[in-house]
Design an enzyme around this catalytic site. Sequence first.
Site, PDB file in Angstrom:
ATOM      1  N   TYR A  17       0.949  -1.265  -0.046  1.00  8.87           N
ATOM      2  CA  TYR A  17       0.056  -0.007   0.107  1.00  8.87           C
ATOM      3  C   TYR A  17       0.855   1.326  -0.008  1.00  8.87           C
ATOM      4  CZ  TYR A  17      -3.006  -3.517   1.627  1.00  8.87           C
ATOM      5  OH  TYR A  17      -3.426  -4.937   1.961  1.00  8.87           O
ATOM      6  N   ASP A  19       2.877   2.709  -2.033  1.00 11.41           N
ATOM      7  CA  ASP A  19       3.326   3.592  -3.179  1.00 11.41           C
ATOM      8  C   ASP A  19       1.900   4.447  -3.356  1.00 11.41           C
ATOM      9  OD1 ASP A  19       5.790   1.993  -4.518  1.00 11.41           O
ATOM     10  OD2 ASP A  19       4.121   0.392  -4.152  1.00 11.41           O
ATOM     11  N   TYR A 196       6.085  -6.799   8.298  1.00 10.29           N
ATOM     12  CA  TYR A 196       6.286  -7.897   7.193  1.00 10.29           C
ATOM     13  C   TYR A 196       6.539  -9.209   7.998  1.00 10.29           C
ATOM     14  CZ  TYR A 196       7.064  -3.817   4.218  1.00 10.29           C
ATOM     15  OH  TYR A 196       7.054  -2.596   3.822  1.00 10.29           O
ATOM     16  N   GLN A 257      -7.231   5.543   5.143  1.00 11.17           N
ATOM     17  CA  GLN A 257      -6.080   6.242   5.356  1.00 11.17           C
ATOM     18  C   GLN A 257      -6.000   7.420   6.230  1.00 11.17           C
ATOM     19  OE1 GLN A 257      -3.622   8.562   2.689  1.00 11.17           O
ATOM     20  NE2 GLN A 257      -1.969   7.116   2.781  1.00 11.17           N
ATOM     21  N   ARG A 273       6.156  -0.237   8.912  1.00 10.85           N
ATOM     22  CA  ARG A 273       6.891  -0.595   7.837  1.00 10.85           C
ATOM     23  C   ARG A 273       6.974   0.222   6.650  1.00 10.85           C
ATOM     24  NH1 ARG A 273       2.668  -5.077   5.722  1.00 10.85           N
ATOM     25  NH2 ARG A 273       1.924  -3.942   4.013  1.00 10.85           N
ATOM     26  N   GLY A 274       7.762  -0.356   5.823  1.00 13.19           N
ATOM     27  CA  GLY A 274       7.901   0.531   4.487  1.00 13.19           C
ATOM     28  C   GLY A 274       8.033   1.960   4.349  1.00 13.19           C
ATOM     29  N   GLU A 275       7.239   3.062   4.233  1.00 12.54           N
ATOM     30  CA  GLU A 275       7.644   4.327   3.996  1.00 12.54           C
ATOM     31  C   GLU A 275       6.705   5.176   4.511  1.00 12.54           C
ATOM     32  OE1 GLU A 275       9.651   5.451   0.161  1.00 12.54           O
ATOM     33  OE2 GLU A 275       8.574   7.285   0.286  1.00 12.54           O
ATOM     34  N   ASP A 276       5.333   5.047   4.193  1.00 13.51           N
ATOM     35  CA  ASP A 276       4.404   6.045   4.504  1.00 13.51           C
ATOM     36  C   ASP A 276       4.175   5.966   6.005  1.00 13.51           C
ATOM     37  OD1 ASP A 276       2.518   8.176   4.223  1.00 13.51           O
ATOM     38  OD2 ASP A 276       1.138   6.653   4.535  1.00 13.51           O
ATOM     39  N   SER A 277       3.837   4.365   6.606  1.00 19.63           N
ATOM     40  CA  SER A 277       3.607   4.310   8.135  1.00 19.63           C
ATOM     41  C   SER A 277       4.591   4.607   9.082  1.00 19.63           C
ATOM     42  CB  SER A 277       2.945   2.855   8.389  1.00 19.63           C
ATOM     43  OG  SER A 277       3.933   1.826   8.112  1.00 19.63           O
TER      44      SER A 277
HETATM   45  O1  TRH Z   1       2.491  -1.298   2.648  1.00 24.59           O
HETATM   46  P1  TRH Z   1       4.097  -0.898   2.650  1.00 24.59           P
HETATM   47  O2  TRH Z   1       4.787  -2.124   2.848  1.00 24.59           O
HETATM   48  O3  TRH Z   1       4.183  -0.462   1.388  1.00 24.59           O
HETATM   49  C1  TRH Z   1       5.318  -0.194   0.643  1.00 24.59           C
HETATM   50  C2  TRH Z   1       5.542  -0.839  -0.659  1.00 24.59           C
HETATM   51  O4  TRH Z   1       5.448  -2.233  -0.479  1.00 24.59           O
HETATM   52  C3  TRH Z   1       6.409  -0.286  -1.801  1.00 24.59           C
HETATM   53  O5  TRH Z   1       6.482  -0.938  -2.978  1.00 24.59           O
HETATM   54  C4  TRH Z   1       7.642  -0.212  -0.955  1.00 24.59           C
HETATM   55  O6  TRH Z   1       8.297   0.807  -1.959  1.00 24.59           O
HETATM   56  C5  TRH Z   1       7.478   0.690   0.122  1.00 24.59           C
HETATM   57  O7  TRH Z   1       6.499   0.122   1.357  1.00 24.59           O
HETATM   58  C6  TRH Z   1       8.771   1.116   0.632  1.00 24.59           C
HETATM   59  O8  TRH Z   1       4.140   0.248   3.906  1.00 24.59           O
HETATM   60  P2  TRH Z   1       3.915   1.715   3.864  1.00 24.59           P
HETATM   61  O9  TRH Z   1       4.725   2.469   3.076  1.00 24.59           O
HETATM   62  O10 TRH Z   1       3.639   2.065   5.210  1.00 24.59           O
HETATM   63  O11 TRH Z   1       2.172   1.882   3.416  1.00 24.59           O
HETATM   64  C7  TRH Z   1       1.139   1.496   4.338  1.00 24.59           C
HETATM   65  C8  TRH Z   1      -0.100   2.338   3.884  1.00 24.59           C
HETATM   66  O12 TRH Z   1      -1.257   1.687   4.106  1.00 24.59           O
HETATM   67  C9  TRH Z   1       0.133   3.694   4.488  1.00 24.59           C
HETATM   68  O13 TRH Z   1      -0.244   4.819   3.683  1.00 24.59           O
HETATM   69  C10 TRH Z   1      -0.954   3.604   5.671  1.00 24.59           C
HETATM   70  C11 TRH Z   1      -1.767   2.677   4.919  1.00 24.59           C
HETATM   71  N1  TRH Z   1      -2.879   2.043   5.956  1.00 24.59           N
HETATM   72  C12 TRH Z   1      -3.978   2.307   5.902  1.00 24.59           C
HETATM   73  O14 TRH Z   1      -4.589   3.358   5.316  1.00 24.59           O
HETATM   74  N2  TRH Z   1      -5.077   1.456   6.731  1.00 24.59           N
HETATM   75  C13 TRH Z   1      -4.405   0.371   7.700  1.00 24.59           C
HETATM   76  O15 TRH Z   1      -5.253  -0.175   8.255  1.00 24.59           O
HETATM   77  C14 TRH Z   1      -3.336   0.274   7.175  1.00 24.59           C
HETATM   78  C15 TRH Z   1      -2.705  -1.065   8.393  1.00 24.59           C
HETATM   79  C16 TRH Z   1      -2.279   0.913   6.710  1.00 24.59           C
END
Ligand code: TRH
Length: 385
Positions: A17, A19, A196, A257, A273-277
Amino acid sequence: MSQRETWDLFCHVVDNYGDIGVGWRLARQLASEHDRHVRLFVDDLNTFRSICPQLNPRLAQQAVDGVQVLSWARQLQLEPGDVVVELFGCHLAAPFVERIQARGAARVRWVNLEHLSAEPWVEGAHLRPSPQPGGIHKLFFFPGFTPGTGGLLREASLLARRDAWQAMPAARRIALRALGLPPPPAHAVTVLLFGYARERLDDWLNALAAASRPTVLWICPGPLRDAINAWLHMELLLGQATVRGSLTLCALPFVAQERFDELLWAADLCVVRGEDSFVRAQWAARPLLWHIYPQHDDAHLAKLQAFLDLYLAGVDADLAETVGALWQAWNRGLELDAVWSDFIAELPRLQRHAERWAEQLARQPDLASQLVRALRDLGGGGLPL
Ligand code: TRH
């Protein structure tokens, strides 16, 4: 009166999620805070819908929260806007690129918004132009944690909303109840878990169940929850707490979100994890553990260390050691028992550090404002050669 600029954002969903999480956040902020006419092109509307439930994945074009959301294929039928932003180096369709080139640098400003990294080279690469066929230049824009970078996404009202929410004793209770979660036991450590898959979870869960201090895990959907279900030999159900000794396990629904921040604000510790969270947990000003997105060549371990170096600069050596030990063990699949309990014992100090860190980051302009300014400085005349 000047006409609103049209900004085209392109998001290719690689996996998960993050990206679209970044793309959606940026799109909304450009529309609501910078008065841009934003068109967000996405190649996977089903994944997008997970974080934005009001989206209809069957529509090729729709307005959501002041943003035009378009299917990927719509680029074949449209002229480029004033600004084109490729997220994370995604590739645009050849006919769209030809139209950018035909309009020329005077009419279209073209940006590649890159992934977040704390590595020192980012400052040198930020705002570097890259020549493209047809005499046009693409600007490389790097988010980051230091003044020499493009900063982090942060809505103008975010920190005030966080503070108001955290100052209101009923807010947490109401949020938990709305998610079907029981109030945590007194003195429990509450942990939001969004990571993860990793090895050696069983030993860690057994240790938490046997510990003297209660722990509550609020578990987001995903591979970690699957592993916890396997440890339990049953599936966690929404709205139902499962108790094993000192450990209480609660499954969370996937929330929209704009509700996700509240989960972070409610917890004593955020595993993200990832970037946004990861960025949101920093704005939540909570102690955090970053499960970095694993890369096949272990490149993520250098990125992890680069962030730790920044995050822990100036922190007491013993505290820095405690944080580094848990983050490294978690990300390398090592045993967790001792490093986890050392970390939990330091939560009050880590909470103070998290608040200082968020304040320090907030002194820098946010990413959307920096992007708008960089493109305004560029004007309509394209990039200097
Ligand atoms: O989901 P992620 O692991 O995303 C990414 C992608 O894998 C991508 O390809 C990679 O390049 C990047 O990581 C580093 O983790 P992230 O970045 O934290 O994104 C999760 C998103 O989902 C974030 O915007 C929050 C949202 N989210 C919700 O809206 N509701 C929820 O209940 C949860 C658990 C997350």
